[in-house]
Design a protein around this motif. Structure first.
Motif, PDB file in Angstrom:
ATOM      1  N   UNK A 246       8.223 -12.894  13.161  1.00 15.15           N
ATOM      2  CA  UNK A 246       9.013 -14.034  12.725  1.00 15.15           C
ATOM      3  C   UNK A 246       8.920 -14.344  11.254  1.00 15.15           C
ATOM      4  N   UNK A 247       8.057 -13.617  10.507  1.00 15.70           N
ATOM      5  CA  UNK A 247       7.990 -13.849   9.069  1.00 15.70           C
ATOM      6  C   UNK A 247       7.641 -12.538   8.376  1.00 15.70           C
ATOM      7  N   UNK A 248       8.270 -12.256   7.240  1.00 14.05           N
ATOM      8  CA  UNK A 248       8.056 -10.974   6.576  1.00 14.05           C
ATOM      9  C   UNK A 248       6.689 -10.896   5.915  1.00 14.05           C
ATOM     10  N   UNK A 249       6.123  -9.707   5.898  1.00 14.22           N
ATOM     11  CA  UNK A 249       4.889  -9.494   5.154  1.00 14.22           C
ATOM     12  C   UNK A 249       5.201  -9.458   3.681  1.00 14.22           C
ATOM     13  N   UNK A 250       4.407 -10.133   2.905  1.00 11.51           N
ATOM     14  CA  UNK A 250       4.634 -10.125   1.462  1.00 11.51           C
ATOM     15  C   UNK A 250       4.186  -8.811   0.870  1.00 11.51           C
ATOM     16  N   UNK A 251       4.749  -8.448  -0.289  1.00 12.05           N
ATOM     17  CA  UNK A 251       4.450  -7.147  -0.852  1.00 12.05           C
ATOM     18  C   UNK A 251       4.517  -7.200  -2.364  1.00 12.05           C
ATOM     19  N   UNK A 252       3.621  -6.486  -2.996  1.00 14.18           N
ATOM     20  CA  UNK A 252       3.649  -6.283  -4.429  1.00 14.18           C
ATOM     21  C   UNK A 252       3.730  -4.791  -4.645  1.00 14.18           C
ATOM     22  N   UNK A 253       4.919  -4.293  -4.915  1.00 11.76           N
ATOM     23  CA  UNK A 253       5.126  -2.854  -5.015  1.00 11.76           C
ATOM     24  C   UNK A 253       5.098  -2.418  -6.460  1.00 11.76           C
ATOM     25  N   UNK A 254       4.878  -1.122  -6.658  1.00 12.92           N
ATOM     26  CA  UNK A 254       4.897  -0.587  -8.002  1.00 12.92           C
ATOM     27  C   UNK A 254       6.316  -0.316  -8.457  1.00 12.92           C
TER      28      UNK A 254
ATOM     29  N   UNK B  95       0.812  -1.210   0.000  1.00 12.53           N
ATOM     30  CA  UNK B  95       0.000   0.000   0.000  1.00 12.53           C
ATOM     31  C   UNK B  95       0.848   1.264   0.000  1.00 12.53           C
ATOM     32  N   UNK B  96       1.966   1.259   0.737  1.00 16.48           N
ATOM     33  CA  UNK B  96       2.817   2.452   0.771  1.00 16.48           C
ATOM     34  C   UNK B  96       3.375   2.772  -0.608  1.00 16.48           C
ATOM     35  N   UNK B  97       3.710   1.734  -1.371  1.00 19.25           N
ATOM     36  CA  UNK B  97       4.242   1.949  -2.716  1.00 19.25           C
ATOM     37  C   UNK B  97       3.167   2.506  -3.638  1.00 19.25           C
ATOM     38  N   UNK B  98       1.941   1.991  -3.526  1.00 20.77           N
ATOM     39  CA  UNK B  98       0.855   2.520  -4.349  1.00 20.77           C
ATOM     40  C   UNK B  98       0.587   3.985  -4.023  1.00 20.77           C
ATOM     41  N   UNK B  99       0.584   4.318  -2.731  1.00 20.63           N
ATOM     42  CA  UNK B  99       0.366   5.707  -2.335  1.00 20.63           C
ATOM     43  C   UNK B  99       1.495   6.595  -2.837  1.00 20.63           C
ATOM     44  N   UNK B 100       2.738   6.102  -2.740  1.00 18.68           N
ATOM     45  CA  UNK B 100       3.884   6.875  -3.217  1.00 18.68           C
ATOM     46  C   UNK B 100       3.859   7.120  -4.701  1.00 18.68           C
TER      47      UNK B 100
END
Length: 240
Positions: free
Chosen positions: A232-240, A90-95
């Motif tokens: 203990x586990x990273x959140x997955x991300x789909x960035x722009x 979400x941060x990447x989409x907002x950016x």
């Protein structure tokens, strides 16, 4: 005026001269990339049609390529992401200037369900844009999506593996994307017009580095990942 003196596209939108790009066939959305715009029929991404992006792997810059078009869409329609390989970041989409409140994240359990959801969204006409990731899909299913898209004004992209570039497809526009230093090399595999012999280079903003992490946990777009899920586990991300 006789039919012989009319431009082919004025006789029927499916007609065009083989030496020229098709014009006037349907509405388009600006690409934001001048060198790509001048190589596309009608000068933009077509609405109401299936467009394929063929990728060596997800996350090579395809969303940054599409970001100007998504930002140029009318503000009253959602942007649907069907079966993305990772959770939208979400941060990447907002950016990138995109309102995360417009995102519909649809993560079905099976590809058959993803195809069904995509077709229903197109028939409903509820979304301004729809991106669907289809790692395994038959030509007959693509034809159904294209027919459904033609009855809508939705900006539709199917993101598929590059290995499928040699397969037949009903999509009137097909692009193969490869990573190169500083951006993307794009091969126009199919368009309504002459063959594009040379790949296009599209420079991408290197400040927006895609972050695609393995999908371990799913969370709603408008919620924070619970502490117990994130520990203990990273959140997955789909960035722009």
């Amino acid at each position: 005026m006789s039919a012989a003196t009319l431009a082919p596209e004025r006789i029927h939108p499916a007609l065009w001269r083989g030496t020229q790009l098709a014009r006037g066939s349907r509405a388009t959305i600006r690409t934001g990339h001048p060198q790509l715009t001048q190589e596309l029929p009608d000068g933009g991404w077509p609405t109401g049609a299936l467009t394929e992006l063929l990728l060596a792997r997800p996350g090579i810059g395809e969303l940054r390529l599409l970001q100007p078009a998504l930002a140029a869409l009318p503000a009253d329609g959602p942007i649907a992401l069907v079966q993305p390989p990772c959770v939208p970041h979400i941060a990447a989409w907002s950016g990138a200037g995109l309102d995360p409140q417009r995102l519909w994240w649809i993560d079905p359990a099976r590809e058959a369900d993803a195809l069904w959801a995509t077709e229903q969204i197109l028939k409903n006409g509820s979304c301004a844009a729809l991106l669907c990731w289809l790692p395994h899909v038959r030509t007959t299913s693509l034809r159904r999506l294209h027919l459904a898209a033609q009855a809508s004004s939705t900006l539709l992209f199917a993101l598929r593996p590059a290995r499928d570039a040699s397969q037949a497809s009903p999509a009137p526009l097909r692009l193969e994307l490869r990573t190169v230093s500083g951006g993307l090399a794009i091969n126009l595999l199919k368009r309504r017009g002459p063959v594009c012999a040379q790949p296009l280079f599209i420079a991408l903003d290197t400040a927006l580095v895609p972050r695609v992490l393995p999908t371990h946990a799913h969370s709603a777009l408008d919620r924070r990942i619970p502490a117990q899920a994130g520990a203990g586990r990273p959140a997955s991300a789909l960035a722009t």
